[in-house]
Design a protein around this motif. Structure first.
Motif, PDB file in Angstrom:
ATOM      1  N   GLN A 185       0.840  -1.197   0.000  1.00 49.27           N
ATOM      2  CA  GLN A 185       0.000   0.000   0.000  1.00 49.27           C
ATOM      3  C   GLN A 185       0.875   1.247   0.000  1.00 49.27           C
ATOM      4  O   GLN A 185       0.682   2.157  -0.804  1.00 49.27           O
ATOM      5  CB  GLN A 185      -0.933  -0.018   1.211  1.00 49.27           C
ATOM      6  CG  GLN A 185      -2.112  -0.966   1.063  1.00 49.27           C
ATOM      7  CD  GLN A 185      -3.192  -0.697   2.087  1.00 49.27           C
ATOM      8  OE1 GLN A 185      -2.923  -0.660   3.285  1.00 49.27           O
ATOM      9  NE2 GLN A 185      -4.422  -0.539   1.626  1.00 49.27           N
ATOM     10  N   ASP A 189       5.500   0.070   4.143  1.00 48.23           N
ATOM     11  CA  ASP A 189       4.804  -1.089   4.707  1.00 48.23           C
ATOM     12  C   ASP A 189       5.517  -2.382   4.320  1.00 48.23           C
ATOM     13  O   ASP A 189       6.233  -2.437   3.309  1.00 48.23           O
ATOM     14  CB  ASP A 189       3.373  -1.165   4.177  1.00 48.23           C
ATOM     15  CG  ASP A 189       2.533   0.049   4.531  1.00 48.23           C
ATOM     16  OD1 ASP A 189       2.879   0.722   5.528  1.00 48.23           O
ATOM     17  OD2 ASP A 189       1.552   0.317   3.818  1.00 48.23           O
ATOM     18  N   ASN A 261       0.068  -0.992  -5.551  1.00 45.45           N
ATOM     19  CA  ASN A 261      -1.156  -1.795  -5.595  1.00 45.45           C
ATOM     20  C   ASN A 261      -1.639  -2.065  -7.010  1.00 45.45           C
ATOM     21  O   ASN A 261      -2.825  -2.321  -7.242  1.00 45.45           O
ATOM     22  CB  ASN A 261      -2.278  -1.096  -4.811  1.00 45.45           C
ATOM     23  CG  ASN A 261      -2.662   0.251  -5.405  1.00 45.45           C
ATOM     24  OD1 ASN A 261      -1.850   0.900  -6.072  1.00 45.45           O
ATOM     25  ND2 ASN A 261      -3.891   0.690  -5.155  1.00 45.45           N
ATOM     26  N   LYS A 281      -3.539 -11.393  -4.417  1.00 45.25           N
ATOM     27  CA  LYS A 281      -4.568 -10.681  -3.657  1.00 45.25           C
ATOM     28  C   LYS A 281      -4.614 -11.148  -2.210  1.00 45.25           C
ATOM     29  O   LYS A 281      -4.754 -10.342  -1.285  1.00 45.25           O
ATOM     30  CB  LYS A 281      -5.931 -10.890  -4.318  1.00 45.25           C
ATOM     31  CG  LYS A 281      -6.107 -10.166  -5.638  1.00 45.25           C
ATOM     32  CD  LYS A 281      -7.468 -10.486  -6.246  1.00 45.25           C
ATOM     33  CE  LYS A 281      -7.697  -9.762  -7.547  1.00 45.25           C
ATOM     34  NZ  LYS A 281      -9.009 -10.110  -8.161  1.00 45.25           N
ATOM     35  N   TYR A 284      -1.540  -9.814  -0.415  1.00 42.57           N
ATOM     36  CA  TYR A 284      -1.636  -8.348  -0.280  1.00 42.57           C
ATOM     37  C   TYR A 284      -2.600  -7.984   0.853  1.00 42.57           C
ATOM     38  O   TYR A 284      -2.308  -7.090   1.657  1.00 42.57           O
ATOM     39  CB  TYR A 284      -2.087  -7.749  -1.610  1.00 42.57           C
ATOM     40  CG  TYR A 284      -2.195  -6.254  -1.627  1.00 42.57           C
ATOM     41  CD1 TYR A 284      -1.065  -5.450  -1.753  1.00 42.57           C
ATOM     42  CD2 TYR A 284      -3.442  -5.634  -1.520  1.00 42.57           C
ATOM     43  CE1 TYR A 284      -1.168  -4.073  -1.769  1.00 42.57           C
ATOM     44  CE2 TYR A 284      -3.556  -4.253  -1.541  1.00 42.57           C
ATOM     45  CZ  TYR A 284      -2.418  -3.471  -1.666  1.00 42.57           C
ATOM     46  OH  TYR A 284      -2.530  -2.103  -1.675  1.00 42.57           O
ATOM     47  N   HIS A 286      -5.592  -6.506   1.105  1.00 41.92           N
ATOM     48  CA  HIS A 286      -6.475  -5.334   1.107  1.00 41.92           C
ATOM     49  C   HIS A 286      -7.293  -5.343  -0.183  1.00 41.92           C
ATOM     50  O   HIS A 286      -6.937  -6.011  -1.155  1.00 41.92           O
ATOM     51  CB  HIS A 286      -5.674  -4.038   1.225  1.00 41.92           C
ATOM     52  CG  HIS A 286      -4.783  -3.986   2.433  1.00 41.92           C
ATOM     53  ND1 HIS A 286      -5.247  -3.652   3.693  1.00 41.92           N
ATOM     54  CD2 HIS A 286      -3.457  -4.233   2.584  1.00 41.92           C
ATOM     55  CE1 HIS A 286      -4.262  -3.694   4.561  1.00 41.92           C
ATOM     56  NE2 HIS A 286      -3.151  -4.034   3.908  1.00 41.92           N
ATOM     57  N   ASP A 287      -8.372  -4.575  -0.193  1.00 43.75           N
ATOM     58  CA  ASP A 287      -9.263  -4.636  -1.356  1.00 43.75           C
ATOM     59  C   ASP A 287      -8.966  -3.580  -2.416  1.00 43.75           C
ATOM     60  O   ASP A 287      -9.757  -3.377  -3.335  1.00 43.75           O
ATOM     61  CB  ASP A 287     -10.730  -4.527  -0.906  1.00 43.75           C
ATOM     62  CG  ASP A 287     -11.024  -3.240  -0.141  1.00 43.75           C
ATOM     63  OD1 ASP A 287     -10.127  -2.368  -0.080  1.00 43.75           O
ATOM     64  OD2 ASP A 287     -12.143  -3.110   0.395  1.00 43.75           O
ATOM     65  N   ASP A 288      -7.835  -2.893  -2.288  1.00 44.35           N
ATOM     66  CA  ASP A 288      -7.499  -1.850  -3.266  1.00 44.35           C
ATOM     67  C   ASP A 288      -6.440  -2.321  -4.262  1.00 44.35           C
ATOM     68  O   ASP A 288      -5.703  -1.506  -4.833  1.00 44.35           O
ATOM     69  CB  ASP A 288      -7.025  -0.581  -2.558  1.00 44.35           C
ATOM     70  CG  ASP A 288      -5.737  -0.793  -1.754  1.00 44.35           C
ATOM     71  OD1 ASP A 288      -5.440  -1.952  -1.417  1.00 44.35           O
ATOM     72  OD2 ASP A 288      -5.039   0.213  -1.476  1.00 44.35           O
TER      73      ASP A 288
END
Length: 447
Positions: A185, A189, A261, A281, A284, A286-288
């Motif tokens: 993100q 991170d 992302n 996914k 990762y 997250h939904d972005d």
């Protein structure tokens, strides 16, 4: 928390930039074999891209070229006498070996190393592993000097961990960051490190390309992940589609590119592509996460290879927006240009296209992504890097003057035996090591 950045360290094109057609599987390289090159123009084109990214407010660095012709290697292969005699004997008895030992291929620093940021590693340091590049002789002789250069640019052991290249055998063939991408993100991170390989070295039952060699092995990628002490839950391995390797996709960065992302790739990039997407996914978390897949019906693999659409750079220009850096070949191809217009108009983070003339590099099979090594750095790590290698207005001007002073504007294979070219190259690099404060990165005996 201080801002973590992704720095791009581009390779400075060397004085012996030439078209010897040394890279089987790289169609542009073989198609332009024996054409005259322009080292001066090649270096200035690369520097113009570096300066433009610096002007965008991005952190941009420069990595020095290697000494070529590599007389040291020629001596190890049995050529003797003075340096001039070594060149003359090699030109007479083994001109292809001389051409290989004169290649300026270190300019493509995407192959220099694999880099893992401190946020991803158990040690909390940035890890570097120079690529052994053992699939091609002319590149296999680079990694020792590459290691010296990386240590000179990133010298502080408190922040940087340097590993030796993997064992130089095809079982552990490693082509560096050209087959490695990182998703996150924010750069600071913990990220997902994505390794793409072309073959299984220890399992003959697995599919593999049949026309061109696969240069990256699964076993090499796994070894790097282990030595970099990465989180297994956030490390993904995917096999490149053998079908596209046989169409000239010699590295993953010819068919896919990622940043933060976003994964931008062709629909034929990977084996079991749906599983690859799901694995990424999941890791990762997250939904972005954006997957921008280009269908064959829109851009054929052949067109992607010719234009180097995917050998592009995705650059974060804000927290939510990216620019895509492409070679001018994309602009001149009507189909690719139309696709890029649609890409930036669509609902995704890529909002801008930046076009660069990199014709000298492209003729040898290297686009924008080939020319750069991505290094994610905290502000403290950035301060610990060699400041003389970070682009600014003064360094750009100095390097352009240095190129104009030392580089030829025309070079052919026949010129590689000219002892004056060796003198010119050494003189140029001696001056460059002082400019960039690199110390003794070139440790070869001169006779």
């Amino acid at each position: 928390m201080s801002k973590t950045v992704e720095a791009n360290f581009d390779g400075l094109v060397g004085p012996t930039h030439n078209y010897a057609g040394l890279s089987l599987g790289n169609i542009a390289s073989t198609n332009n074999q024996s054409a005259p090159s322009n080292p001066r123009q090649a270096a200035l084109q690369g520097l113009a891209k570096m300066k433009a990214l610096h002007d965008m407010g991005l952190v941009q660095g420069v990595l020095a070229p290697q000494e070529r012709p590599d007389v040291h290697t020629l001596r190890k292969l049995g050529f003797t006498g003075s340096d001039a005699q070594v060149l003359a004997e090699a030109a007479k008895k083994a001109p292809k070996i001389l051409a290989a030992c004169s290649s300026a291929s270190s300019m493509w620093t995407a192959n220099a190393a694999t880099v893992s940021p401190s946020a991803d590693t158990e040690t909390g340091t940035v890890h570097f592993t120079p690529a052994n590049l053992c699939s091609k002789f002319h590149r296999s002789i680079e990694h020792e000097t590459t290691s010296n250069i990386l240590r000179a640019v990133f010298p502080d052991e408190k922040h940087f961990t340097h590993h030796p290249a993997l064992t130089s055998t095809s079982h552990f063939g490693d082509e560096g960051a050209a087959n490695h991408t990182r998703f996150c993100q924010n750069y600071g991170d913990e990220g997902v490190e994505f390794f793409v390989f072309g073959q299984y070295s220890f399992d003959d039952t697995k599919v593999a390309p049949s026309r061109f060699p696969a240069r990256q092995s699964l076993e090499a990628s796994q070894a790097i992940a282990r030595t970099h002490k990465l989180n297994e839950q956030r490390t993904i391995f995917a096999q490149q589609n053998p079908e596209v390797i046989d169409q000239g996709v010699f590295h993953n960065d010819v068919i896919a590119v990622g940043n933060r992302n976003v994964l931008f790739c062709h629909e034929k990039a990977f084996l079991d592509q749906a599983k690859v997407y799901n694995d990424l996914k999941t890791a990762y978390g997250h939904d972005d996460f954006y997957i921008i897949e280009v269908p064959e019906s829109r851009i054929r693999v052949e067109t992607a290879v010719k234009s180097y659409l995917f050998n592009s750079q995705l650059l974060s220009t804000s927290d939510n927006e990216m620019s895509i850096v492409v070679p001018s070949d994309c602009q001149s191809d009507r189909q690719v240009s139309a696709y890029l217009d649609d890409l930036v108009a669509a609902d995704n983070p890529i909002t801008d296209v930046k076009v660069f003339d990199l014709r000298q590099s492209m003729n040898n099979g290297g686009g924008p992504a080939c020319l750069r090594l991505r290094v994610v750095l905290t502000q403290e790590e950035l301060k610990a890097a060699n400041p003389s290698c970070l682009m600014n207005d003064k360094l750009y001007s100095t390097l352009c003057q240095w190129v104009e002073k030392h580089y030829r504007d025309r070079l052919t294979e026949a010129d590689l035996a000219d002892p004056q070219l060796l003198i010119e190259s050494r003189t140029a690099l001696d001056e460059l090591t002082r400019l960039l404060q690199l110390g003794s990165v070139y440790q070869f005996q001169r006779v």
